[in-house]
Design an enzyme around this catalytic site. Structure first.
Site, PDB file in Angstrom:
ATOM      1  N   ASP A   1       0.818  -1.209   0.000  1.00 22.12           N
ATOM      2  CA  ASP A   1       0.000   0.000   0.000  1.00 22.12           C
ATOM      3  C   ASP A   1       0.855   1.263   0.000  1.00 22.12           C
ATOM      4  OD1 ASP A   1      -2.691   1.311   0.452  1.00 22.12           O
ATOM      5  OD2 ASP A   1      -1.640   2.001   2.244  1.00 22.12           O
TER       6      ASP A   1
ATOM      7  N   GLU B   1       1.595  -0.028  -4.805  1.00 20.78           N
ATOM      8  CA  GLU B   1       0.665   1.062  -5.096  1.00 20.78           C
ATOM      9  C   GLU B   1       1.471   2.346  -4.983  1.00 20.78           C
ATOM     10  OE1 GLU B   1      -3.271   3.478  -3.569  1.00 20.78           O
ATOM     11  OE2 GLU B   1      -2.001   2.403  -2.156  1.00 20.78           O
TER      12      GLU B   1
END
Length: 588
Positions: free
Chosen positions: A252, A289
């Site tokens: 993330d 990401e």
């Protein structure tokens, strides 16, 4: 990847002056080693079954959970419970893995994917995923969080599987079942911040450092004590890939990892995962990401990059979303011309050093399209961020007709990149995916709700329509309705995904990783978009009126959206909102 074997109750706690182990009904003194790892003094009473334990720091009488806890049956504020991952009887010894190249990824949230909201219930839906061509199932974070339900990005105990999902045994059953069904598993992990409740790590050691990112305090990756913090993260990576047999990780918001070390954490991660992959003799995938638009992340280490395998590309989502919906607010403004989508298909990033009006500065770095394969970009027309971070969590299903939804699927599954589907999009799910929490502290619950309202008020949304994240109905509304795929619009869209999945596996051009084999043409007036992928042609009419284009001889119609198209002597007529795929005529 070196592994130091310690006793089950050893803990790193340089900030403690005294430490006691609370295990079962016993309390034992602990002693500090030269490396600030503490161990119980004397033998721990033998307990044949799993046992609850925690740590009394200094003179506190309230036990804290183990920073490396594997189970939190009573929640993140209570003692941990021992769990031996080697006790699980795996049946996937013949599993050789799934590579990302050529694959289709499916993102799901365990708590809303099924009515039951458990890993065991999700196992019952694997045949459905296989029917739409899914190769890799990506789970949104499953680590232990405050409360019963949460997106997962508020995790505070990264090694523990959220108990309402079934805990670590259910997670192992899920991965084992996926492998039996021919599906790989990617786990979404968060290393850039910790959640607002239940984070006791700073009481043990310098897990955090001064400064904040969008979501919280910065994780200490480069300050005093950071070597153990990095080891904490790298051991968590190994846990998923080794103990739980996971096939890859989605990391993330890597742009929020503040690391000035000579060897960046991401590169160190890539080094260790490559070594583990070689030992296990199966592909292990790392997906970042990132909003940096910098291919250095996925450039091999021998070419000067970090060596990750792939990264999300929001530019693709923005270009497709604007072309389909006409929305141009906020960060979408620069993507209004249809040429933005053409550039993304040919060059990967739209912002590759160009001026970003949303950021107010140039953004991104060009991709070396002669060297990088296009599958390294993971793209979506819907995902948890782009749906859930809208004020009411509405899907594009709510504003597009069936032809447009089919065109979104066509561009994804026949496009140049690795497609990622979001749970329910394959049948045009009517259920939203809203932002939900279940914080137990009233003040935190109120702050979360008010923060959400204030955020969307600034963007012009009516505060009255923003759901309360703490309302149990917000969570309940976000659960998929599995009665939908059997009829009407939902069944028609599901058939689209299944037909496109078959074509993706039949036509080599649709998984060709060469950027050079992609050529896009746009007509800004008619809004007709044509993408040549080798010998395959994809045509989408984003306009409202019918448009025509010439196509080469020797092509036949292999897919068309519901309104249909007309191919007559090399002229293709496409109604408004419709699309088609043409491929070389098959020999009979």
């Amino acid at each position: 990847m070196s592994v130091i074997h310690r006793s089950p109750y050893d803990v790193w706690a340089p900030r403690a002056q005294r430490l006691r182990l609370s295990v079962g009904d016993a309390i034992l003194e602990m002693t500090r080693g030269a490396d600030d790892w503490w161990s119980p003094v004397g033998p721990v009473p033998h307990i044949s079954e799993e046992v609850d334990y925690g740590y009394l720091i200094d003179d506190s009488d309230t036990p804290r959970p183990d920073p490396r806890s594997r189970r939190q049956p009573a929640g993140v504020h209570q003692r941990s419970r021992t769990y031996d991952p080697s006790s699980f009887a795996w049946t996937d010894e013949r599993w050789s893995g799934r590579q990302l190249a050529g694959a289709v990824v499916y993102e799901l949230h365990v708590g809303t994917f099924t009515p039951e909201g458990t890993l065991d219930a999700a196992l019952g839906r694997l045949d459905h995923l296989r029917s739409i061509g899914v190769d890799l199932v990506e789970l949104m974070p499953v680590n232990a969080v405050n409360g019963v339900h949460n997106w997962g990005y508020d995790g505070v105990l990264w090694h523990a599987v959220h108990e309402p999902y079934g805990g670590p045994p259910a997670y192992q059953r899920f991965v084992d079942g996926c492998h039996a069904a021919g599906l790989g598993v990617i786990q979404d992990v968060v290393y850039n911040h910790l959640g607002p409740s239940g984070n006791y790590l700073p009481e043990f050691g310098p897990y955090l450092k001064p400064g904040r990112n969008t979501w919280g305090d910065l994780v200490n990756l480069d300050g005093d004590g950071s070597a153990e913090v990095r080891r904490f993260i790298l051991d968590n990576v190994r846990m998923w890939l080794a103990d739980y047999h996971v096939d890859g990780l989605r990391i993330d918001a890597v742009h929020a990892l503040a690391d000035s070390s000579e060897l960046h954490l991401l590169e160190e991660m890539a080094i260790e995962v490559a070594a583990l992959s070689a030992h296990q003799r199966r592909p292990l995938t790392l997906i970042a990401e990132s909003d940096l638009n910098d291919a250095k992340l996925v450039t091999p280490r021998e070419a000067g990059g970090y060596g990750l395998d792939a990264q999300w590309s929001d530019d693709y989502h923005h270009a497709v979303h604007v072309a389909l919906t006409g929305e141009t607010t906020g960060w979408l403004a620069d993507f209004e011309p249809l040429s933005a989508l053409a550039k993304v298909c040919e060059r990967g990033f739209f912002h590759d050093g160009t001026y970003s009006s949303y950021r107010g500065r140039p953004h991104g770095v060009p991709i070396d399209t002669s060297a990088m394969p296009s599958w390294r970009l993971v793209v979506s027309s819907q995902n948890h961020d782009q749906v859930g971070n809208r004020a009411v969590g509405d899907r594009i299903t709510q504003s597009l007709d069936d032809d447009q939804l089919a065109c979104a699927a066509l561009l994804m599954l026949a496009g140049p990149f690795t497609p990622m589907l979001f749970q329910g999009e394959e049948w045009a799910a009517s259920t939203p995916f809203q932002f939900f929490t279940s914080h137990e502290e009233p003040e935190l619950a109120e702050a979360t709700a008010q923060g959400r309202i204030a955020e969307f008020s600034r963007l012009g949304w009516d505060p009255e329509v923003v759901p309360d994240p703490q309302d149990p109905e917000t969570f309940a509304r976000s659960k998929l309705d599995w009665s939908e795929p059997t009829g009407g619009r939902h069944a028609r869209i599901l058939d689209v995904y299944r037909r496109l999945a078959e074509l993706r596996r039949e036509l080599p051009a649709l998984t060709d990783p060469a950027f050079a084999h992609n050529r896009a043409e746009v007509d800004e007036d008619t809004r007709l978009f044509t993408l040549h992928r080798g010998d395959v042609v994809v045509v989408v009419n984003f306009g409202t009126d019918a448009a025509t284009t010439k196509v080469h001889e020797g092509l036949e119609l292999r897919f068309e959206t519901e309104s249909g198209v007309d191919l007559d002597e090399g002229t293709l007529t496409v109604p408004g909102h419709a699309g088609a795929l043409l491929a070389p005529t098959r020999t009979r």
